[in-house]
Design a protein around this motif. Structure first.
Motif, PDB file in Angstrom:
ATOM      1  N   GLN A 191       0.828  -1.200   0.000  1.00 16.52           N
ATOM      2  CA  GLN A 191       0.000   0.000   0.000  1.00 16.52           C
ATOM      3  C   GLN A 191       0.863   1.251   0.000  1.00 16.52           C
ATOM      4  O   GLN A 191       0.593   2.221  -0.715  1.00 16.52           O
ATOM      5  CB  GLN A 191      -0.935  -0.015   1.210  1.00 16.52           C
ATOM      6  N   GLN A 192       1.951   1.228   0.787  1.00 18.01           N
ATOM      7  CA  GLN A 192       2.847   2.383   0.827  1.00 18.01           C
ATOM      8  C   GLN A 192       3.551   2.576  -0.512  1.00 18.01           C
ATOM      9  O   GLN A 192       3.780   3.704  -0.953  1.00 18.01           O
ATOM     10  CB  GLN A 192       3.888   2.193   1.929  1.00 18.01           C
ATOM     11  N   ARG A 193       3.879   1.482  -1.185  1.00 18.58           N
ATOM     12  CA  ARG A 193       4.618   1.586  -2.438  1.00 18.58           C
ATOM     13  C   ARG A 193       3.797   2.265  -3.529  1.00 18.58           C
ATOM     14  O   ARG A 193       4.335   2.974  -4.381  1.00 18.58           O
ATOM     15  CB  ARG A 193       5.053   0.189  -2.884  1.00 18.58           C
ATOM     16  N   LYS A 195       1.823   4.701  -3.143  1.00 19.26           N
ATOM     17  CA  LYS A 195       1.817   6.149  -2.921  1.00 19.26           C
ATOM     18  C   LYS A 195       3.221   6.746  -2.903  1.00 19.26           C
ATOM     19  O   LYS A 195       3.377   7.955  -2.769  1.00 19.26           O
ATOM     20  CB  LYS A 195       1.138   6.459  -1.586  1.00 19.26           C
ATOM     21  N   ARG A 196       4.212   5.885  -3.004  1.00 20.79           N
ATOM     22  CA  ARG A 196       5.583   6.348  -2.809  1.00 20.79           C
ATOM     23  C   ARG A 196       6.077   7.143  -4.008  1.00 20.79           C
ATOM     24  O   ARG A 196       5.788   6.815  -5.156  1.00 20.79           O
ATOM     25  CB  ARG A 196       6.486   5.134  -2.589  1.00 20.79           C
TER      26      ARG A 196
END
Length: 520
Positions: A191-193, A195-196
Protein backbone atom coordinates in the motif's frame (compact mmCIF):
# COMPACT_ATOMS: atom_id res chain seq x y z
CA UNK A 1 100.83 -32.42 77.09
CA UNK A 2 98.39 -33.16 74.35
CA UNK A 3 94.79 -34.39 74.30
CA UNK A 4 94.55 -38.12 73.71
CA UNK A 5 91.69 -37.56 71.23
CA UNK A 6 92.69 -34.48 69.18
CA UNK A 7 96.44 -34.59 69.64
CA UNK A 8 96.45 -30.85 70.39
CA UNK A 9 97.12 -28.91 73.59
CA UNK A 10 93.77 -28.82 75.43
CA UNK A 11 92.18 -25.53 76.48
CA UNK A 12 90.30 -27.18 79.40
CA UNK A 13 92.33 -30.29 80.32
CA UNK A 14 90.78 -33.13 82.29
CA UNK A 15 92.27 -36.51 83.36
CA UNK A 16 90.64 -39.93 83.70
CA UNK A 17 90.80 -41.46 87.19
CA UNK A 18 90.93 -44.96 85.84
CA UNK A 19 93.40 -44.65 82.97
CA UNK A 20 95.23 -41.41 83.80
CA UNK A 21 94.87 -40.20 80.21
CA UNK A 22 94.59 -36.44 79.42
CA UNK A 23 91.64 -35.17 77.37
CA UNK A 24 90.03 -31.97 76.13
CA UNK A 25 87.00 -31.57 78.41
CA UNK A 26 84.39 -30.85 75.69
CA UNK A 27 85.60 -33.76 73.55
CA UNK A 28 85.63 -36.43 76.29
CA UNK A 29 82.28 -35.30 77.66
CA UNK A 30 80.64 -35.63 74.23
CA UNK A 31 82.26 -39.09 73.78
CA UNK A 32 81.08 -40.28 77.18
CA UNK A 33 77.53 -39.08 76.48
CA UNK A 34 77.53 -40.88 73.09
CA UNK A 35 79.36 -44.12 73.99
CA UNK A 36 79.86 -44.31 77.82
CA UNK A 37 83.43 -45.66 77.58
CA UNK A 38 87.04 -44.51 77.26
CA UNK A 39 87.98 -43.75 73.64
CA UNK A 40 91.49 -45.18 74.14
CA UNK A 41 91.19 -48.18 76.47
CA UNK A 42 87.49 -48.99 75.84
CA UNK A 43 86.87 -49.31 79.59
CA UNK A 44 83.56 -48.00 80.99
CA UNK A 45 83.80 -44.30 81.82
CA UNK A 46 81.37 -41.78 83.33
CA UNK A 47 81.42 -38.03 83.80
CA UNK A 48 82.26 -38.57 87.46
CA UNK A 49 85.45 -40.40 86.49
CA UNK A 50 87.11 -37.33 84.94
CA UNK A 51 88.94 -34.70 87.01
CA UNK A 52 89.69 -31.17 85.76
CA UNK A 53 93.28 -29.91 85.90
CA UNK A 54 94.17 -26.31 86.59
CA UNK A 55 96.85 -24.90 84.25
CA UNK A 56 98.08 -21.55 83.09
CA UNK A 57 96.69 -19.84 79.96
CA UNK A 58 97.91 -21.61 76.86
CA UNK A 59 98.98 -19.53 73.87
CA UNK A 60 98.72 -21.47 70.62
CA UNK A 61 101.76 -21.15 68.40
CA UNK A 62 101.39 -19.43 65.01
CA UNK A 63 100.93 -21.80 62.05
CA UNK A 64 104.01 -22.46 59.97
CA UNK A 65 102.35 -20.84 56.89
CA UNK A 66 101.88 -17.59 58.81
CA UNK A 67 105.50 -17.39 59.83
CA UNK A 68 106.60 -15.73 56.59
CA UNK A 69 105.24 -13.29 54.02
CA UNK A 70 105.18 -15.87 51.14
CA UNK A 71 103.33 -18.28 53.42
CA UNK A 72 100.74 -15.63 54.31
CA UNK A 73 100.27 -14.71 50.62
CA UNK A 74 99.68 -18.40 49.90
CA UNK A 75 97.06 -18.55 52.66
CA UNK A 76 95.34 -15.45 51.27
CA UNK A 77 95.40 -16.95 47.76
CA UNK A 78 93.86 -20.18 49.00
CA UNK A 79 91.16 -18.28 50.89
CA UNK A 80 90.42 -16.14 47.79
CA UNK A 81 90.17 -19.24 45.55
CA UNK A 82 87.84 -20.88 48.02
CA UNK A 83 85.69 -17.75 48.19
CA UNK A 84 85.45 -17.50 44.38
CA UNK A 85 84.54 -21.17 44.04
CA UNK A 86 81.88 -20.71 46.68
CA UNK A 87 80.46 -17.63 44.90
CA UNK A 88 80.40 -19.51 41.56
CA UNK A 89 78.51 -22.39 43.12
CA UNK A 90 76.02 -19.96 44.69
CA UNK A 91 75.50 -18.20 41.35
CA UNK A 92 74.78 -21.52 39.64
CA UNK A 93 72.29 -22.43 42.34
CA UNK A 94 70.64 -18.99 42.01
CA UNK A 95 70.32 -19.35 38.23
CA UNK A 96 68.76 -22.80 38.56
CA UNK A 97 66.36 -21.51 41.21
CA UNK A 98 65.34 -18.59 38.97
CA UNK A 99 64.65 -20.95 36.07
CA UNK A 100 62.54 -23.21 38.23
CA UNK A 101 60.61 -20.21 39.57
CA UNK A 102 60.05 -18.81 36.06
CA UNK A 103 58.74 -22.17 34.84
CA UNK A 104 56.44 -22.47 37.84
CA UNK A 105 55.08 -18.94 37.32
CA UNK A 106 54.47 -19.65 33.61
CA UNK A 107 52.58 -22.83 34.44
CA UNK A 108 50.55 -20.96 37.03
CA UNK A 109 49.69 -18.17 34.57
CA UNK A 110 48.71 -20.68 31.87
CA UNK A 111 46.52 -22.55 34.33
CA UNK A 112 44.82 -19.30 35.38
CA UNK A 113 44.11 -18.40 31.75
CA UNK A 114 42.67 -21.85 31.01
CA UNK A 115 40.50 -21.65 34.11
CA UNK A 116 39.25 -18.18 33.12
CA UNK A 117 38.42 -19.35 29.58
CA UNK A 118 36.61 -22.45 30.81
CA UNK A 119 34.70 -20.38 33.34
CA UNK A 120 33.63 -17.93 30.63
CA UNK A 121 32.52 -20.78 28.36
CA UNK A 122 30.57 -22.36 31.20
CA UNK A 123 28.81 -19.09 32.04
CA UNK A 124 27.95 -18.45 28.38
CA UNK A 125 26.60 -21.97 27.97
CA UNK A 126 24.51 -21.58 31.13
CA UNK A 127 23.09 -18.24 29.98
CA UNK A 128 22.10 -19.59 26.56
CA UNK A 129 20.64 -22.72 28.13
CA UNK A 130 18.57 -20.55 30.45
CA UNK A 131 17.47 -18.43 27.47
CA UNK A 132 16.47 -21.55 25.53
CA UNK A 133 14.51 -22.91 28.50
CA UNK A 134 12.59 -19.64 28.78
CA UNK A 135 11.76 -19.58 25.08
CA UNK A 136 10.80 -23.24 24.58
CA UNK A 137 8.85 -25.69 26.71
CA UNK A 138 10.95 -28.48 28.17
CA UNK A 139 8.90 -31.07 26.32
CA UNK A 140 9.76 -29.50 22.99
CA UNK A 141 13.50 -29.41 23.53
CA UNK A 142 13.81 -33.14 22.94
CA UNK A 143 11.76 -33.00 19.74
CA UNK A 144 13.52 -30.01 18.20
CA UNK A 145 17.28 -30.02 17.81
CA UNK A 146 18.28 -26.42 18.48
CA UNK A 147 21.51 -24.83 17.41
CA UNK A 148 24.54 -25.35 19.58
CA UNK A 149 25.07 -22.85 22.40
CA UNK A 150 27.63 -20.15 21.74
CA UNK A 151 31.11 -20.78 23.19
CA UNK A 152 34.19 -18.66 22.67
CA UNK A 153 36.12 -21.35 20.78
CA UNK A 154 33.21 -22.05 18.45
CA UNK A 155 32.84 -25.77 19.36
CA UNK A 156 29.52 -27.54 19.20
CA UNK A 157 27.66 -28.86 22.19
CA UNK A 158 28.27 -32.51 22.97
CA UNK A 159 24.66 -33.48 22.32
CA UNK A 160 24.77 -31.99 18.85
CA UNK A 161 27.99 -33.80 18.04
CA UNK A 162 26.34 -37.15 18.69
CA UNK A 163 24.01 -36.76 15.69
CA UNK A 164 24.76 -39.20 12.91
CA UNK A 165 26.10 -37.61 9.71
CA UNK A 166 22.91 -38.50 7.86
CA UNK A 167 20.55 -37.36 10.63
CA UNK A 168 18.29 -34.43 9.80
CA UNK A 169 17.31 -31.82 12.32
CA UNK A 170 13.64 -31.34 13.06
CA UNK A 171 12.19 -27.87 12.59
CA UNK A 172 8.91 -26.54 13.96
CA UNK A 173 7.86 -24.90 10.67
CA UNK A 174 6.43 -21.45 9.96
CA UNK A 175 3.37 -21.07 12.19
CA UNK A 176 0.09 -19.47 11.17
CA UNK A 177 0.82 -16.47 13.40
CA UNK A 178 4.11 -15.85 11.59
CA UNK A 179 2.39 -16.20 8.22
CA UNK A 180 -0.19 -13.62 9.37
CA UNK A 181 2.63 -11.29 10.39
CA UNK A 182 4.32 -11.69 6.99
CA UNK A 183 1.02 -11.14 5.18
CA UNK A 184 0.22 -7.98 7.17
CA UNK A 185 3.70 -6.62 6.47
CA UNK A 186 3.27 -7.35 2.75
CA UNK A 187 -0.09 -5.55 2.66
CA UNK A 188 1.25 -2.48 4.45
CA UNK A 189 4.37 -2.19 2.29
CA UNK A 190 2.45 -2.75 -0.94
CA UNK A 191 0.00 0.00 0.00
CA UNK A 192 2.85 2.38 0.83
CA UNK A 193 4.62 1.59 -2.44
CA UNK A 194 1.65 2.68 -4.50
CA UNK A 195 1.82 6.15 -2.92
CA UNK A 196 5.58 6.35 -2.81
CA UNK A 197 7.44 9.01 -4.75
CA UNK A 198 11.12 9.38 -5.53
CA UNK A 199 12.61 11.52 -2.73
CA UNK A 200 13.67 15.05 -3.63
CA UNK A 201 17.00 14.45 -1.86
CA UNK A 202 18.00 11.68 -4.29
CA UNK A 203 21.23 12.46 -6.12
CA UNK A 204 20.39 13.45 -9.75
CA UNK A 205 21.95 11.91 -12.82
CA UNK A 206 24.22 14.88 -13.51
CA UNK A 207 25.63 14.53 -9.97
CA UNK A 208 26.40 10.82 -10.47
CA UNK A 209 28.24 11.68 -13.66
CA UNK A 210 30.73 13.75 -11.63
CA UNK A 211 31.40 11.05 -9.01
CA UNK A 212 35.00 10.10 -8.41
CA UNK A 213 36.88 8.32 -5.65
CA UNK A 214 36.79 10.48 -2.53
CA UNK A 215 38.25 8.03 0.01
CA UNK A 216 39.79 4.59 0.38
CA UNK A 217 39.88 2.57 3.62
CA UNK A 218 42.14 -0.47 4.14
CA UNK A 219 40.20 -2.64 6.59
CA UNK A 220 41.20 -6.25 6.29
CA UNK A 221 44.45 -8.15 6.74
CA UNK A 222 47.20 -7.90 4.17
CA UNK A 223 48.02 -11.61 4.11
CA UNK A 224 44.45 -12.57 3.05
CA UNK A 225 43.28 -9.66 0.97
CA UNK A 226 39.83 -9.30 -0.47
CA UNK A 227 36.42 -7.86 0.45
CA UNK A 228 33.72 -10.38 -0.46
CA UNK A 229 30.53 -8.71 0.82
CA UNK A 230 29.15 -5.31 1.70
CA UNK A 231 26.12 -3.76 3.40
CA UNK A 232 25.10 -0.20 4.35
CA UNK A 233 22.79 0.88 7.20
CA UNK A 234 21.28 4.02 5.66
CA UNK A 235 19.73 5.44 8.85
CA UNK A 236 23.14 5.70 10.59
CA UNK A 237 25.40 5.71 7.50
CA UNK A 238 27.31 2.65 8.70
CA UNK A 239 29.14 0.39 6.27
CA UNK A 240 29.90 -3.27 6.97
CA UNK A 241 32.35 -5.42 5.02
CA UNK A 242 33.16 -9.13 5.09
CA UNK A 243 36.60 -10.33 4.07
CA UNK A 244 38.63 -13.33 3.03
CA UNK A 245 40.60 -12.82 6.27
CA UNK A 246 37.55 -14.29 8.17
CA UNK A 247 36.68 -10.93 9.79
CA UNK A 248 33.78 -8.54 9.43
CA UNK A 249 34.33 -4.79 9.89
CA UNK A 250 31.76 -2.12 10.83
CA UNK A 251 32.74 1.38 9.74
CA UNK A 252 31.19 4.75 10.58
CA UNK A 253 31.55 6.66 7.30
CA UNK A 254 30.88 10.24 8.54
CA UNK A 255 33.55 10.02 11.25
CA UNK A 256 35.89 7.74 9.33
CA UNK A 257 36.25 5.47 12.37
CA UNK A 258 36.11 1.68 12.59
CA UNK A 259 33.44 0.84 15.18
CA UNK A 260 34.09 -2.89 15.43
CA UNK A 261 36.16 -5.73 14.01
CA UNK A 262 34.29 -9.02 14.41
CA UNK A 263 36.47 -12.16 14.40
CA UNK A 264 35.19 -15.67 14.98
CA UNK A 265 34.65 -17.36 11.63
CA UNK A 266 37.27 -19.89 10.55
CA UNK A 267 36.88 -19.21 6.80
CA UNK A 268 36.04 -16.22 4.61
CA UNK A 269 32.93 -14.15 5.38
CA UNK A 270 30.61 -14.43 2.36
CA UNK A 271 27.69 -12.21 3.44
CA UNK A 272 27.04 -9.39 5.93
CA UNK A 273 23.68 -7.82 6.80
CA UNK A 274 22.47 -5.16 9.23
CA UNK A 275 19.17 -5.86 10.98
CA UNK A 276 16.81 -3.01 11.86
CA UNK A 277 18.69 0.00 13.18
CA UNK A 278 21.94 -1.89 13.59
CA UNK A 279 21.27 -3.40 17.03
CA UNK A 280 21.80 -6.81 15.39
CA UNK A 281 24.20 -7.87 12.67
CA UNK A 282 24.45 -11.11 10.67
CA UNK A 283 27.47 -12.76 9.04
CA UNK A 284 27.54 -15.86 6.85
CA UNK A 285 30.71 -17.76 6.11
CA UNK A 286 32.33 -20.53 4.12
CA UNK A 287 32.83 -22.35 7.43
CA UNK A 288 29.12 -23.42 7.12
CA UNK A 289 27.95 -21.21 9.97
CA UNK A 290 25.95 -18.02 10.45
CA UNK A 291 26.66 -15.72 13.40
CA UNK A 292 24.29 -13.23 14.99
CA UNK A 293 26.02 -10.25 16.63
CA UNK A 294 24.32 -7.78 18.95
CA UNK A 295 25.44 -4.44 20.33
CA UNK A 296 26.30 -4.24 24.03
CA UNK A 297 26.03 -1.29 26.40
CA UNK A 298 29.46 0.04 25.42
CA UNK A 299 28.58 0.01 21.71
CA UNK A 300 30.66 -3.05 20.82
CA UNK A 301 29.26 -6.11 19.05
CA UNK A 302 29.14 -9.51 20.76
CA UNK A 303 28.37 -12.88 19.17
CA UNK A 304 25.06 -14.12 20.58
CA UNK A 305 24.29 -17.10 18.35
CA UNK A 306 26.19 -19.52 16.13
CA UNK A 307 23.87 -21.32 13.70
CA UNK A 308 24.98 -24.63 12.18
CA UNK A 309 22.03 -25.93 10.20
CA UNK A 310 23.88 -25.96 6.87
CA UNK A 311 26.32 -28.67 5.79
CA UNK A 312 28.16 -26.60 3.17
CA UNK A 313 29.31 -23.01 2.64
CA UNK A 314 26.77 -20.32 3.51
CA UNK A 315 26.70 -18.03 0.48
CA UNK A 316 24.00 -15.45 1.31
CA UNK A 317 22.04 -13.92 4.18
CA UNK A 318 18.95 -11.76 3.57
CA UNK A 319 16.71 -10.06 6.15
CA UNK A 320 12.92 -9.85 5.97
CA UNK A 321 11.25 -6.43 5.95
CA UNK A 322 9.84 -7.03 9.48
CA UNK A 323 13.43 -7.35 10.79
CA UNK A 324 12.14 -10.32 12.81
CA UNK A 325 13.17 -13.06 10.39
CA UNK A 326 15.97 -13.82 7.96
CA UNK A 327 16.97 -16.43 5.39
CA UNK A 328 20.32 -18.09 4.74
CA UNK A 329 21.24 -19.88 1.50
CA UNK A 330 23.97 -22.49 1.16
CA UNK A 331 25.83 -24.63 -1.33
CA UNK A 332 24.22 -27.66 0.36
CA UNK A 333 21.12 -26.97 -1.77
CA UNK A 334 18.90 -25.63 1.03
CA UNK A 335 17.76 -22.30 2.39
CA UNK A 336 16.79 -21.80 6.04
CA UNK A 337 14.15 -19.47 7.48
CA UNK A 338 15.15 -18.21 10.95
CA UNK A 339 13.45 -16.33 13.75
CA UNK A 340 15.80 -13.56 14.82
CA UNK A 341 14.95 -13.35 18.53
CA UNK A 342 15.46 -17.02 19.35
CA UNK A 343 17.84 -18.08 16.58
CA UNK A 344 15.51 -20.97 15.75
CA UNK A 345 15.53 -22.44 12.26
CA UNK A 346 11.80 -22.65 11.61
CA UNK A 347 12.18 -24.50 8.32
CA UNK A 348 14.94 -25.74 6.02
CA UNK A 349 13.83 -25.91 2.40
CA UNK A 350 15.29 -27.93 -0.48
CA UNK A 351 14.00 -28.30 -4.01
CA UNK A 352 11.44 -31.10 -4.17
CA UNK A 353 12.51 -31.87 -7.74
CA UNK A 354 15.62 -33.53 -6.35
CA UNK A 355 18.13 -31.32 -8.13
CA UNK A 356 21.57 -31.17 -6.54
CA UNK A 357 22.50 -27.55 -7.23
CA UNK A 358 23.65 -25.31 -4.42
CA UNK A 359 22.46 -21.78 -3.71
CA UNK A 360 24.96 -19.00 -4.40
CA UNK A 361 22.80 -15.91 -3.71
CA UNK A 362 19.47 -14.93 -2.15
CA UNK A 363 17.33 -11.83 -1.58
CA UNK A 364 13.88 -11.04 -0.20
CA UNK A 365 11.39 -9.15 -2.33
CA UNK A 366 10.75 -5.68 -0.80
CA UNK A 367 7.26 -6.82 0.29
CA UNK A 368 8.66 -9.94 1.94
CA UNK A 369 6.41 -12.72 0.64
CA UNK A 370 8.66 -14.02 -2.12
CA UNK A 371 12.31 -15.00 -2.06
CA UNK A 372 14.74 -15.04 -4.97
CA UNK A 373 17.69 -17.44 -5.06
CA UNK A 374 20.51 -18.04 -7.52
CA UNK A 375 22.05 -21.47 -8.03
CA UNK A 376 25.25 -23.11 -9.21
CA UNK A 377 23.25 -24.49 -12.18
CA UNK A 378 22.64 -20.99 -13.65
CA UNK A 379 19.00 -20.96 -12.51
CA UNK A 380 17.10 -18.24 -10.69
CA UNK A 381 14.35 -19.62 -8.47
CA UNK A 382 11.43 -17.67 -7.00
CA UNK A 383 9.88 -19.06 -3.79
CA UNK A 384 6.62 -18.40 -1.98
CA UNK A 385 7.76 -17.87 1.61
CA UNK A 386 4.40 -18.83 3.16
CA UNK A 387 4.23 -22.26 1.50
CA UNK A 388 7.98 -22.66 0.79
CA UNK A 389 7.03 -23.67 -2.76
CA UNK A 390 9.11 -22.93 -5.83
CA UNK A 391 6.69 -20.84 -7.92
CA UNK A 392 8.96 -19.81 -10.82
CA UNK A 393 12.30 -20.59 -12.44
CA UNK A 394 14.32 -18.32 -14.71
CA UNK A 395 17.01 -19.85 -16.90
CA UNK A 396 19.35 -18.50 -19.54
CA UNK A 397 22.39 -17.51 -17.50
CA UNK A 398 25.83 -19.04 -17.95
CA UNK A 399 27.75 -19.99 -14.79
CA UNK A 400 26.89 -19.49 -11.15
CA UNK A 401 24.29 -16.83 -10.38
CA UNK A 402 26.44 -14.56 -8.23
CA UNK A 403 23.86 -11.95 -7.14
CA UNK A 404 20.13 -11.19 -7.17
CA UNK A 405 18.51 -7.81 -6.42
CA UNK A 406 14.85 -6.74 -6.39
CA UNK A 407 13.92 -3.23 -7.40
CA UNK A 408 12.09 -1.13 -4.84
CA UNK A 409 9.15 -0.79 -7.24
CA UNK A 410 8.54 -4.51 -6.74
CA UNK A 411 8.35 -5.30 -10.47
CA UNK A 412 11.95 -5.89 -11.54
CA UNK A 413 14.55 -8.46 -10.60
CA UNK A 414 18.21 -8.11 -11.61
CA UNK A 415 20.48 -11.17 -11.61
CA UNK A 416 24.21 -11.43 -12.28
CA UNK A 417 26.28 -14.38 -13.49
CA UNK A 418 29.35 -15.18 -15.58
CA UNK A 419 27.64 -13.93 -18.76
CA UNK A 420 26.54 -10.57 -17.35
CA UNK A 421 23.26 -9.15 -16.00
CA UNK A 422 19.68 -10.12 -16.84
CA UNK A 423 16.58 -8.10 -15.96
CA UNK A 424 13.31 -9.93 -15.31
CA UNK A 425 9.73 -8.63 -15.27
CA UNK A 426 8.07 -10.31 -12.28
CA UNK A 427 4.60 -9.52 -13.58
CA UNK A 428 5.07 -11.51 -16.77
CA UNK A 429 7.92 -13.75 -15.54
CA UNK A 430 10.09 -12.98 -18.55
CA UNK A 431 13.53 -11.62 -19.30
CA UNK A 432 13.26 -8.18 -20.96
CA UNK A 433 16.84 -6.87 -21.01
CA UNK A 434 20.44 -8.11 -20.85
CA UNK A 435 23.74 -6.41 -20.09
CA UNK A 436 27.06 -8.03 -21.04
CA UNK A 437 29.50 -5.34 -19.87
CA UNK A 438 32.58 -7.56 -19.64
CA UNK A 439 34.41 -10.09 -21.77
CA UNK A 440 33.74 -13.83 -21.61
CA UNK A 441 36.57 -14.35 -19.11
CA UNK A 442 35.27 -11.79 -16.59
CA UNK A 443 32.19 -12.72 -14.53
CA UNK A 444 29.80 -10.13 -13.16
CA UNK A 445 30.26 -10.26 -9.38
CA UNK A 446 27.47 -8.04 -8.10
CA UNK A 447 24.29 -6.24 -9.14
CA UNK A 448 22.34 -3.83 -6.93
CA UNK A 449 19.34 -1.48 -7.23
CA UNK A 450 19.47 1.69 -5.17
CA UNK A 451 16.90 2.23 -2.40
CA UNK A 452 14.69 4.43 -4.61
CA UNK A 453 14.74 2.05 -7.58
CA UNK A 454 16.18 4.76 -9.85
CA UNK A 455 19.68 3.37 -10.44
CA UNK A 456 21.29 -0.01 -11.01
CA UNK A 457 24.93 -0.75 -10.19
CA UNK A 458 26.93 -3.57 -11.80
CA UNK A 459 30.35 -4.71 -10.58
CA UNK A 460 32.95 -6.84 -12.32
CA UNK A 461 36.25 -5.69 -13.77
CA UNK A 462 34.88 -2.18 -13.17
CA UNK A 463 31.70 -0.62 -11.70
CA UNK A 464 28.92 0.69 -13.95
CA UNK A 465 25.85 2.73 -13.03
CA UNK A 466 22.69 2.50 -15.17
CA UNK A 467 19.55 4.59 -15.13
CA UNK A 468 16.48 2.47 -14.36
CA UNK A 469 13.77 2.86 -17.01
CA UNK A 470 10.82 0.61 -17.89
CA UNK A 471 10.51 -2.57 -19.90
CA UNK A 472 10.45 -0.85 -23.29
CA UNK A 473 12.74 2.13 -22.66
CA UNK A 474 16.51 2.08 -22.81
CA UNK A 475 18.48 1.73 -19.56
CA UNK A 476 21.23 4.26 -20.17
CA UNK A 477 24.77 3.88 -18.85
CA UNK A 478 25.41 6.90 -16.61
CA UNK A 479 28.90 6.35 -15.23
CA UNK A 480 31.77 3.85 -15.28
CA UNK A 481 34.23 3.71 -12.38
CA UNK A 482 37.52 2.01 -13.30
CA UNK A 483 39.02 -0.63 -11.08
CA UNK A 484 41.53 1.14 -8.82
CA UNK A 485 42.53 -1.91 -6.81
CA UNK A 486 44.89 -3.32 -9.42
CA UNK A 487 43.22 -6.72 -9.07
CA UNK A 488 40.83 -6.34 -11.99
CA UNK A 489 37.87 -7.50 -9.92
CA UNK A 490 35.31 -5.46 -7.99
CA UNK A 491 33.37 -7.95 -5.84
CA UNK A 492 30.49 -5.93 -4.35
CA UNK A 493 28.78 -2.56 -4.71
CA UNK A 494 26.16 -0.65 -2.69
CA UNK A 495 24.46 2.73 -2.92
CA UNK A 496 24.68 5.07 0.07
CA UNK A 497 21.71 7.04 1.46
CA UNK A 498 19.95 8.88 -1.40
CA UNK A 499 22.75 7.60 -3.68
CA UNK A 500 24.99 10.38 -2.31
CA UNK A 501 27.90 7.99 -2.63
CA UNK A 502 28.68 4.49 -3.89
CA UNK A 503 30.68 1.97 -1.84
CA UNK A 504 32.77 -0.60 -3.69
CA UNK A 505 34.66 -3.62 -2.35
CA UNK A 506 37.44 -5.27 -4.35
CA UNK A 507 39.88 -8.14 -4.18
CA UNK A 508 42.37 -5.91 -2.41
CA UNK A 509 41.59 -4.96 1.19
CA UNK A 510 40.27 -1.46 0.47
CA UNK A 511 36.73 -0.15 0.72
CA UNK A 512 36.43 2.66 -1.83
CA UNK A 513 33.89 5.48 -1.63
CA UNK A 514 32.86 7.25 -4.84
CA UNK A 515 31.02 10.57 -4.61
CA UNK A 516 31.15 14.19 -5.62
CA UNK A 517 34.63 15.72 -5.18
CA UNK A 518 35.12 17.60 -1.92
CA UNK A 519 32.23 15.96 -0.06
CA UNK A 520 34.25 13.54 2.06
Amino acid sequence: MNCSISGEVPEEPVVSKSSGLLFEKRLIERHIVDYGKCPVTGAPLTLDDIVPIKTGKIVKPRPVQAASIPGMLGMFQNEWDGLMLSNFALEQQLHAARQELSHALYQHDAACRVIARLTKERDEARSFLALAERQFPISATNAVTANAPVVSNGKRAAADEKLAPSAKKLHPGISSSIISELTDCNAALSQQRKKRQIPATLAPIDALETYTQISSHPFHKTNKQGITSLDILHSKDLIATGGIDTNAVIFDRPSGQILAILPGHSKKVTSVKFVGEGESFLTGSSDKTVRLWQTSNDGSYECRQILRDHTAEVQAVTVHATNNYYVTASLDGTWCFYELSSGTCLTQVSDSSGSSEGYTSAAFHPDGLILGTGTTDSLVKIWDVKSQANVAKFDGHVGHVTAVSFSENGYYLATAAHDGVKLWDLRKLKNFRNFAPYDSETPTSSVEFDHSGSYLAVAGSDVRIYQVANVKSEWNLIKTFPDLSGTGKSTCVKFGPDSKYIAVGSMDRNLRIFGQPGED
